[in-house]
Enzyme design. Structure first.
Site: not given
Ligand SMILES: Nc1ncnc2c1ncn2[C@@H]1O[C@H](COP(=O)(O)OP(=O)(O)OP(=O)(O)O)[C@@H](O)[C@H]1O
Length: 382
Positions: A22, A24-26, A29, A44, A136, A142, A155
């Site tokens: 996946g 995310g913004g920053f 993963v 991540k 937050r 999440n 997250d």
């Molecule tokens: N431990 C994990 N196991 C499996 N997939 C994960 C895991 N952590 C994150 N992911 C996948 O990676 C994606 C990105 O994760 P990340 O924590 O960067 O943030 P996000 O919440 O999707 O984005 P943002 O932080 O920008 O709101 C998640 O939406 C999820 O699908």
């Protein structure tokens, strides 16, 4: 999930890259296979383009917060954190094969499943709050499901201290789940705004849409959504298996006035457990850390902007020799015959050690033998 291609996976010693998970913004993963012990892990990795002092601060705080909290059964486990050879900070985490984010719009949760997830996540948040941490960014993406199907909170990327630090100056929000006071930038986060975010997340899982999207499926702009949230008019979830008590609990959590919301996440969990009992379900256990844990350890430094890496401590031969000398000196200084131990009521009890007793007996015997030899010699000389 971000609408961009994932970055190149880092080359990590001891891990094999498998596939992207996946974005995310920053960060991106990725799924990796760890060599020893052999296990699948989610890694991540911060995007190179975003690494600056503020992002490093957030990354360090996320690593420290998750390490502090991840012994909670409903918080994602973090195994380690470091910096890749090409300079990108990364977190190695438990791999979660699924999460509600992708599916709640297609297949809303049953009431039983939503209540169970709700009590678990409320327990996780109550534990974080007791440790002085605000998440937050509570929202369906999440919440992840572990390999055993249990929901965990993930997250902590924009987590901040409850007692406020410079991180608290940062306004960060995911609009559909943000409280009116956060939308209006009157606060960067409080326990009450977390209660709102939690209620909005649970509502989304049950309704298949976020709480202030029109129920008829009409699309709204982000600005219209903000306005609807500011009015905070609760639309009940109309579903045969959603009891009035659950709608009432969610409405309380999303009260416009923060003082009318449940005051703690534990209160939210208790409301949900009461609904479980009412509809004949066994209430999910409330798992909240004891105060002795919550107040143990140094407070998390939310302002740390250093590029941190694990340090392998050097063991110096000279150092260990001088420590051995110090130990020998301490041994020699110890009283020979008695080891004193205070009892519960403060009385000091002295015990003679058996080894010392044996030495004393041997010495007495030696003295006895020497005396006998001397007497015999004297008798022979007469
Ligand atoms: N431990 C994990 N196991 C499996 N997939 C994960 C895991 N952590 C994150 N992911 C996948 O990676 C994606 C990105 O994760 P990340 O924590 O960067 O943030 P996000 O919440 O999707 O984005 P943002 O932080 O920008 O709101 C998640 O939406 C999820 O699908």
């Amino acid at each position: 999930m971000a609408s961009r291609l994932p970055s190149t996976p880092p080359v990590l010693s001891g891990f094999h890259y498998v596939r992207p998970l996946g974005a995310g913004g920053f960060a991106d993963v990725f799924l990796f296979e760890q060599n020893l012990p052999r296990r699948s892990v989610a890694v991540k990795v911060l995007l190179q383009s975003v690494v600056d002092a503020e992002v490093l601060r957030m990354f360090n705080a996320e690593a420290d917060v998750m390490a502090r909290l991840s012994s909670h059964p409903s918080i994602l486990t973090v195994y380690s954190a470091s910096i890749s050879a090409d300079g990108r900070p990364y977190l190695v985490m438990e791999y979660c094969p699924s999460g509600p984010a992708g599916r709640f719009r297609r297949t809303p949760f049953s009431t039983a499943d939503a209540l169970e997830v709700g009590v678990r996540i409320a327990s996780a948040l109550e534990t974080a709050h007791r440790a002085g941490v605000l998440h937050r960014d509570i929202k369906p993406s999440n919440i992840l499901h572990t390999a055993y199907g249990t929901a965990v909170l993930s997250d902590f990327g924009i987590a901040s201290s409850l007692s406020h630090s410079s991180a608290a100056e940062l306004f960060a929000m995911s609009v559909p789940w943000s409280a009116p006071e956060v939308i209006e930038e009157r606060t960067t986060g409080t326990v009450s705004s977390e209660v709102w975010g939690f209620g909005a997340t649970l509502y989304s899982l049950l309704a298949g849409r976020t709480p202030f999207e029109p129920a008829n499926g009409d699309k709204v702009t982000t600005e219209q959504l903000r306005q609807r949230i500011r009015r905070a008019k609760y639309t009940p979830i109309v579903r045969a298996d959603v009891p009035a008590s659950l709608n009432s609990a969610l409405a309380q959590m999303m009260s416009l006035d923060p003082r009318k919301r449940p005051q703690t996440m534990k209160d939210c969990a208790e409301l949900l457990r009461a609904v479980q009992a009412e509809i004949g379900l066994t209430p999910t256990a409330l798992e909240v850390a004891v105060d002795a844990w919550a107040f143990a350890g140094a407070p998390i430094d939310f302002d740390n902007t250093l590029l941190r890496q694990p340090i392998v401590a050097p063991v110096l031969a000279e150092d260990s020799r001088s420590r051995a000398r110090a130990r020998a000196k301490a041994r020699a200084a110890r009283p020979r015959e008695a080891a004193a131990q205070p009892s519960d009521d403060g009385t000091t009890i002295a015990r003679v050690k058996p080894s010392h007793l044996w030495l004393k007996l041997s010495a007495a015997a030696a003295v006895g033998v020497a005396a006998a030899v001397a007497i015999m010699a004297a008798l022979r000389a007469l």
